[in-house]
Design a protein around this motif. Sequence first.
Motif, PDB file in Angstrom:
ATOM      1  N   HIS A 232      -8.571  -0.889   8.097  1.00 25.39           N
ATOM      2  CA  HIS A 232      -7.469  -0.353   7.264  1.00 25.39           C
ATOM      3  C   HIS A 232      -7.760   1.138   7.116  1.00 25.39           C
ATOM      4  CE1 HIS A 232      -4.796  -0.694   3.538  1.00 25.39           C
ATOM      5  NE2 HIS A 232      -5.453   0.417   3.263  1.00 25.39           N
TER       6      HIS A 232
ATOM      7  N   ASP B 167       0.829  -1.202   0.000  1.00 22.66           N
ATOM      8  CA  ASP B 167       0.000   0.000   0.000  1.00 22.66           C
ATOM      9  C   ASP B 167       0.870   1.262   0.000  1.00 22.66           C
ATOM     10  OD1 ASP B 167      -2.422   1.259  -0.008  1.00 22.66           O
ATOM     11  OD2 ASP B 167      -2.792   1.073   2.136  1.00 22.66           O
TER      12      ASP B 167
ATOM     13  N   HIS C 184      -6.534   4.988   6.544  1.00 19.49           N
ATOM     14  CA  HIS C 184      -5.503   5.957   6.134  1.00 19.49           C
ATOM     15  C   HIS C 184      -5.580   7.173   7.050  1.00 19.49           C
ATOM     16  CE1 HIS C 184      -3.826   4.357   2.254  1.00 19.49           C
ATOM     17  NE2 HIS C 184      -4.723   3.448   2.585  1.00 19.49           N
TER      18      HIS C 184
ATOM     19  N   ASN D   8      -1.182   5.172   4.963  1.00 23.28           N
ATOM     20  CA  ASN D   8      -1.926   4.463   5.976  1.00 23.28           C
ATOM     21  C   ASN D   8      -1.498   4.971   7.353  1.00 23.28           C
ATOM     22  OD1 ASN D   8      -3.076   1.982   7.396  1.00 23.28           O
ATOM     23  ND2 ASN D   8      -3.429   1.557   5.240  1.00 23.28           N
TER      24      ASN D   8
HETATM   25 ZN    ZN Z   1      -4.821   1.587   1.675  1.00 23.53          ZN
END
Ligand code: ZN
Length: 300
Positions: free
Chosen positions: A205, A14, A207, A247
């Motif tokens: 998840h 990511d 950010h 993230n």
């Molecule tokens: Zn992501």
Amino acid sequence: MMEKVIVHEVGLRDGLQNQSKHVHTDSKLEILSALIASGIKSIEVTSFVSPKAVPQMSDAKELYQSLPKKPGLHFEALVPNLKGYERATESGAKTIALVLASTDTMNRKNINMSLDEALKVNLDVIRRANNEGIRARCYISTALHCPFENYVNPIEVLKIADKLDTAGADELVIADTTGGGNPQQVDELFKALVISHEPKKLAGHFHDTRGMGLLLAWVALQHGVRKFDSSIGGLGGCPFAPGATGNLATEDLVFMLNQSGYETGIDIVKVRNAVKVAQGYVDQKLGGNIVGWLDTQKSL
Ligand code: ZN
Ligand code: COA
């Protein structure tokens, strides 16, 4: 006994997917070693996507085949379609991460499919993975905010989660791809999710684009979620979601969890070292909020 929380490191995928400066396979492996040395055991290392779409991931096969074989380590790779699934499993992946956005426009921008097409591809890959003994981790991305459609209807997110779960998803990851979510939304969404899905099947998840990442993780934690993605030094963003930054920084998440009495098995000082290693390979300034304080602690 302390409760365990899994910190799932996604910086190599990511994070790096959004870096314009090329990062060589050997450098990725060096970052990986530093992550493992800190106690991180669960790591998304790459994606088997089109190399034209994401050139930084074009070494996925080579990287996957060079992963350390130490027991206890858990690696996974993101795949957007059946071709990605086949490339990943041929390279040795035992867990794949599928990605389905909650809105039609985001799916079109990210994987060139409508929401319906993407859903069908996801369900087909999940069923194939189930038949072949491969674990399917399923991201529902832009689950709180879409950079194109803005509003995301939580009912749609719940419907997608049900469909993925019914097809055999091993894990449902609620992803705030843009970092546009707020704590109230996370509270309401997870309150509804845990009615039909076991908390141990759920992950977050988040950010940190607008500084909400840690708070969103904390709210999901209160609903029994015990697995969170994070990215070393806050590395990255999404090349297909305008304005999204990295993230939630792994060091911030680990610090919060360790301080709050959860067991992560991760050494914060060694995570700091891993941030330094990663910093050597990217132009983006790395470091979560805790890094400044850590650097003043001479005794650590
Ligand atoms: Zn992501
Ligand atoms: N891995 C490698 N190559 C792939 C692939 C995969 N998983 N899927 C398709 N391709 C190749 C095809 O073989 C074809 O190659 P060719 O031009 O040499 O014949 C080309 O890509 C186009 O295939 P097509 O099926 O028409 O795909 P597309 O152009 O509609 O793109 C995706 C669809 C999903 C492959 C592409 O949008 C993609 O890789 N997106 C990834 C996005 C991403 O990583 N986002 C961040 C993570 S969420």
